[in-house]
Design an enzyme around this catalytic site. Structure first.
Site, mmCIF file in Angstrom:
data_model
loop_
_atom_site.group_PDB
_atom_site.id
_atom_site.type_symbol
_atom_site.label_atom_id
_atom_site.label_comp_id
_atom_site.label_asym_id
_atom_site.label_seq_id
_atom_site.Cartn_x
_atom_site.Cartn_y
_atom_site.Cartn_z
ATOM 1 N N GLY A 72 0.790 -1.214 0.000
ATOM 2 C CA GLY A 72 0.000 0.000 0.000
ATOM 3 C C GLY A 72 0.827 1.270 0.000
ATOM 4 O O GLY A 72 0.459 2.257 -0.658
ATOM 5 N N THR A 73 1.926 1.293 0.722
ATOM 6 C CA THR A 73 2.738 2.508 0.794
ATOM 7 C C THR A 73 3.283 2.880 -0.577
ATOM 8 O O THR A 73 3.191 4.040 -1.006
ATOM 9 C CB THR A 73 3.887 2.329 1.804
ATOM 10 O OG1 THR A 73 3.342 2.195 3.114
ATOM 11 C CG2 THR A 73 4.830 3.524 1.774
ATOM 12 N N ASN A 156 -7.759 3.156 9.118
ATOM 13 C CA ASN A 156 -7.097 1.980 9.676
ATOM 14 C C ASN A 156 -7.133 1.927 11.196
ATOM 15 O O ASN A 156 -6.872 0.880 11.789
ATOM 16 C CB ASN A 156 -5.649 1.916 9.192
ATOM 17 C CG ASN A 156 -4.896 3.203 9.447
ATOM 18 O OD1 ASN A 156 -5.295 4.264 8.962
ATOM 19 N ND2 ASN A 156 -3.810 3.137 10.191
ATOM 20 N N GLN A 184 -7.496 -1.193 3.706
ATOM 21 C CA GLN A 184 -8.288 -1.885 4.718
ATOM 22 C C GLN A 184 -9.587 -2.472 4.169
ATOM 23 O O GLN A 184 -10.315 -3.146 4.912
ATOM 24 C CB GLN A 184 -8.619 -0.928 5.872
ATOM 25 C CG GLN A 184 -7.413 -0.510 6.699
ATOM 26 C CD GLN A 184 -6.821 -1.641 7.531
ATOM 27 O OE1 GLN A 184 -7.452 -2.667 7.762
ATOM 28 N NE2 GLN A 184 -5.589 -1.463 7.976
ATOM 29 N N SER A 204 -3.136 -3.985 -0.296
ATOM 30 C CA SER A 204 -1.988 -4.717 0.233
ATOM 31 C C SER A 204 -2.420 -6.112 0.654
ATOM 32 O O SER A 204 -3.372 -6.270 1.423
ATOM 33 C CB SER A 204 -1.399 -3.958 1.430
ATOM 34 O OG SER A 204 -0.156 -4.488 1.806
ATOM 35 N N GLY A 205 -1.715 -7.136 0.163
ATOM 36 C CA GLY A 205 -2.134 -8.524 0.350
ATOM 37 C C GLY A 205 -2.140 -9.002 1.783
ATOM 38 O O GLY A 205 -2.960 -9.848 2.160
ATOM 39 N N HIS A 206 -1.253 -8.478 2.615
ATOM 40 C CA HIS A 206 -1.145 -9.029 3.975
ATOM 41 C C HIS A 206 -2.290 -8.600 4.882
ATOM 42 O O HIS A 206 -2.387 -9.057 6.012
ATOM 43 C CB HIS A 206 0.206 -8.663 4.594
ATOM 44 C CG HIS A 206 0.354 -7.238 5.016
ATOM 45 N ND1 HIS A 206 0.266 -6.843 6.334
ATOM 46 C CD2 HIS A 206 0.581 -6.115 4.311
ATOM 47 C CE1 HIS A 206 0.452 -5.543 6.414
ATOM 48 N NE2 HIS A 206 0.644 -5.069 5.193
ATOM 49 N N THR A 242 12.933 -6.889 -10.610
ATOM 50 C CA THR A 242 12.515 -8.269 -10.830
ATOM 51 C C THR A 242 11.257 -8.566 -10.028
ATOM 52 O O THR A 242 11.168 -8.258 -8.843
ATOM 53 C CB THR A 242 13.635 -9.240 -10.406
ATOM 54 O OG1 THR A 242 14.811 -8.942 -11.169
ATOM 55 C CG2 THR A 242 13.215 -10.684 -10.650
ATOM 56 N N CYS A 330 1.969 0.855 11.948
ATOM 57 C CA CYS A 330 3.037 1.557 11.241
ATOM 58 C C CYS A 330 3.569 2.724 12.051
ATOM 59 O O CYS A 330 4.588 3.305 11.714
ATOM 60 C CB CYS A 330 2.537 2.056 9.882
ATOM 61 S SG CYS A 330 1.855 0.748 8.847
#
Length: 384
Positions: A72-73, A156, A184, A204-206, A242, A330
């Protein structure tokens, strides 16, 4: 050591074993560089494009609108940089309760004397005043200034939701570029991004049981985008470096699982949220909440009255094996407290704790947390 009770899912979620299973072949057998011409490289490239299409289909957009990032950042930074450097935006309208990935980026660009910014008005729950947003856009547009509007879909810390469609319609009326930090909410709601009028959206996947270090930036059709990271021609010359092949595959698989199970997961997590709220109110009617009914169902922000500070209560919960946070993970180590609470004028004494839940949270975790809080704060325990 006590068994861990994890109630900080807005900070990160654990990796779903099904997601890990999908990722493993690309950490072992199919390790080729996607830019290579030989077979194991082509296998990686094919998997990336299949994942991109899966993500695009789930979000109701074209594959060419999805760019994989580190999270996300980076996605937020890329969107804001593009709006300022490429799309001609010289004024940014945001809110005082955005994630620091937006606020600090806006601050960075507004250090340039040619870029200005302003905050939209908010109510006590952090909800956007849409009339004020329109007034600001109208004023800037009449002055011949092109605007970027950057507003998060869900806060968040307290979970307050933005009406994406309404905000998008207002931005469209004034020709403004609209970016939304959806970190979120993508993975927690079955969003169809093309319906909301956003030019950029970040994920963001996590945050939904995918891998850390992988996210996406959605860029609407016809919107120009320029690289934040320069180098090779990866991600259609927009994001050099990569590719994180296994991460991209994990992101797509996690999003697929989230969409497949959305309704059942939402019902279950809502039950957990309500149980936590009800249980805390049984401890003391003086406990209050920063969420209203228009809030993300995974988050519960709680004010505990008294003299105990947030950091001390968090430390005592940690000693008891309970993971929670005082706000955004964060911001850990920030001695100034929650910028969200400050912005909303929340000055009550005592601790403010964010509890957040996922499909893997157990009802027993809620009971343990409430019992532990009763002991720490010397509340009489009267659980139903």
């Amino acid at each position: 050591m006590n068994e861990i009770v994890y109630l900080d899912n807005a900070a990160t979620t654990s990796l779903d074993p099904v997601v890990l299973e999908a990722m493993l072949p690309f950490l072992t057998n199919y390790y080729g560089n996607p830019s290579s011409s030989y077979s194991i490289g082509r296998k990686s490239k094919t998997a990336i494009e299949a994942s991109r299409k899966k993500v695009a289909d789930l979000l109701g957009v074209k594959s060419t609108s999805i760019y994989f990032t580190s999270g996300g950042t980076e996605s937020n930074n890329t969107a804001i940089a593009t709006a300022v450097k490429t799309l001609g935006c010289t004024h940014i309208i945001t809110s005082a309760i955005e994630h620091h990935a937006v606020l600090h980026t806006v601050e960075h660009y507004c250090a340039d004397k040619n870029i200005t910014c302003s905050f939209v008005k908010l109510n006590e729950y952090g909800e956007v005043d849409y009339n004020d947003l329109e007034l600001q856009l109208n004023s800037q547009t009449k002055a011949g200034i092109k605007c970027l509007v950057s507003l998060m879909h869900a806060n968040n810390e307290i979970g307050t939701l933005l009406d994406l469609k309404q905000a998008g319609e207002i931005c469209n009326r004034y020709g403004a570029i609209f970016h939304s930090d959806c970190v979120q909410t993508i993975g927690h709601y079955p969003l169809q991004l093309a319906e909301y009028g956003v030019h950029f959206a970040s994920a963001s996947g996590h945050k939904f049981h995918g891998p850390k270090g992988t996210g996406i930036l959605y860029v609407s059709a016809g919107t120009k985008i320029t690289p934040l990271i320069h180098g090779g021609g990866q991600e259609r010359k927009v994001r050099a470096g990569t590719e994180n092949v296994h991460g991209m595959i994990g992101f797509a698989k996690a999003l697929e699982l989230a969409h497949e199970n959305y309704l059942a997961d939402q019902i279950y997590i809502n039950t957990l949220n309500k149980a936590m709220r009800d249980g805390l109110l049984q401890l003391s009617p003086e406990i209050s909440f920063n969420n209203n009914d228009n809030a993300l169902y995974t988050v519960l922000s709680v004010n505990f009255p008294g003299n105990m500070e947030t950091d001390l209560l968090l430390a005592m919960l940690d000693q008891a094996g309970i993971c929670a946070s005082g706000g955004s993970a964060c911001s850990s180590g920030d001695d100034h407290g929650s910028h969200v609470m400050h912005a909303l004028g929340k000055k009550q004494s005592g601790a403010t704790i964010r509890f957040s839940f996922s499909k893997l949270t157990r009802m027993g975790d809620i009971d343990i947390a409430i019992t532990t809080l009763a002991g720490i704060l010397k509340y009489p325990l009267s659980l139903a």
